[in-house]
Design a protein around this motif. Structure first.
Motif, PDB file in Angstrom:
ATOM      1  N   CYS A  31       0.700  -1.195  -0.020  1.00 14.68           N
ATOM      2  CA  CYS A  31      -0.072   0.000   0.034  1.00 14.68           C
ATOM      3  C   CYS A  31       0.781   1.147  -0.003  1.00 14.68           C
ATOM      4  O   CYS A  31       1.535   1.509   1.110  1.00 14.68           O
ATOM      5  CB  CYS A  31      -0.785   0.116   1.115  1.00 14.68           C
ATOM      6  SG  CYS A  31      -1.789   1.464   1.605  1.00 14.68           S
ATOM      7  N   SER A  33      -0.005   4.641  -0.288  1.00 17.76           N
ATOM      8  CA  SER A  33      -0.140   5.754   0.615  1.00 17.76           C
ATOM      9  C   SER A  33      -0.133   5.260   2.096  1.00 17.76           C
ATOM     10  O   SER A  33       0.183   6.192   2.914  1.00 17.76           O
ATOM     11  CB  SER A  33      -1.925   6.064   0.151  1.00 17.76           C
ATOM     12  OG  SER A  33      -2.707   4.923   0.219  1.00 17.76           O
ATOM     13  N   CYS A  34       0.009   4.023   2.267  1.00 17.30           N
ATOM     14  CA  CYS A  34       0.321   3.869   3.801  1.00 17.30           C
ATOM     15  C   CYS A  34       1.777   4.259   4.141  1.00 17.30           C
ATOM     16  O   CYS A  34       2.020   4.382   5.019  1.00 17.30           O
ATOM     17  CB  CYS A  34       0.062   2.063   3.946  1.00 17.30           C
ATOM     18  SG  CYS A  34      -1.544   1.410   3.912  1.00 17.30           S
ATOM     19  N   ASN A  37       2.109   7.758   4.438  1.00 17.94           N
ATOM     20  CA  ASN A  37       1.852   8.320   5.688  1.00 17.94           C
ATOM     21  C   ASN A  37       2.611   7.880   7.088  1.00 17.94           C
ATOM     22  O   ASN A  37       3.094   8.651   7.771  1.00 17.94           O
ATOM     23  CB  ASN A  37       0.389   7.948   5.866  1.00 17.94           C
ATOM     24  CG  ASN A  37      -0.571   8.763   5.423  1.00 17.94           C
ATOM     25  OD1 ASN A  37      -0.250   9.910   5.286  1.00 17.94           O
ATOM     26  ND2 ASN A  37      -1.731   7.759   4.857  1.00 17.94           N
ATOM     27  N   GLN A 100      -7.293   9.927   4.938  1.00 18.70           N
ATOM     28  CA  GLN A 100      -6.538   8.766   4.717  1.00 18.70           C
ATOM     29  C   GLN A 100      -5.014   9.533   4.531  1.00 18.70           C
ATOM     30  O   GLN A 100      -4.277   8.665   4.198  1.00 18.70           O
ATOM     31  CB  GLN A 100      -6.961   8.221   3.334  1.00 18.70           C
ATOM     32  CG  GLN A 100      -8.067   7.006   3.622  1.00 18.70           C
ATOM     33  CD  GLN A 100      -8.251   6.098   2.198  1.00 18.70           C
ATOM     34  OE1 GLN A 100      -7.877   6.733   1.236  1.00 18.70           O
ATOM     35  NE2 GLN A 100      -8.882   4.969   2.680  1.00 18.70           N
ATOM     36  N   VAL A 101      -4.809  10.904   4.309  1.00 15.35           N
ATOM     37  CA  VAL A 101      -3.859  11.594   4.354  1.00 15.35           C
ATOM     38  C   VAL A 101      -3.289  12.102   5.646  1.00 15.35           C
ATOM     39  O   VAL A 101      -4.199  12.939   6.200  1.00 15.35           O
ATOM     40  CB  VAL A 101      -3.865  12.493   3.205  1.00 15.35           C
ATOM     41  CG1 VAL A 101      -2.476  13.232   3.366  1.00 15.35           C
ATOM     42  CG2 VAL A 101      -3.821  11.766   1.699  1.00 15.35           C
TER      43      VAL A 101
END
Length: 113
Positions: A31, A33-34, A37, A100-101
């Protein structure tokens, strides 16, 4: 950096029963975006310091292999997948789903809210 423990509903229930604030995050190795972050906001010295000061229990759900227990938990919260970030305030307040961000400031300010 963060002293995270593997997520389980039992670990979450135990931390909640003890009145601790909990940051639960669900991630997977694939993932993107995971990982962004985690690098920009979660695994930061400012986040670590704020969480340690407030006694935050950090639980991480690794969904890399689509663990069925985590899938069930995600589905129950209306999440089709990862990332999912949840904040459970101390004293048993209502949990909040975070965006999510993430930003480091957002996470560092959570314990004070």
């Amino acid at each position: 950096l963060l002293a995270a423990k593997p997520f389980s509903e039992a670990a979450l229930a135990q931390a909640r029963k003890a009145g601790k604030p909990v940051f639960a995050y669900f991630t997977a190795d694939w993932c993107l975006s995971c990982k962004v972050n985690e690098g920009t906001s979660i695994e930061r010295e400012s986040t670590k310091a704020a969480f340690e000061k407030a006694g935050v229990v950090v639980l991480v759900g690794d969904w890399t292999r689509r663990d069925p227990a985590i899938t069930k938990f995600l589905t129950a919260r209306g999440a089709a997948g990862v990332p999912l970030y949840l904040w459970y305030p101390s004293g048993g307040g209502t949990p909040r789903q975070l965006p999510q961000v993430l930003t480091p400031d957002m996470l560092a300010e959570l314990p004070a809210q």
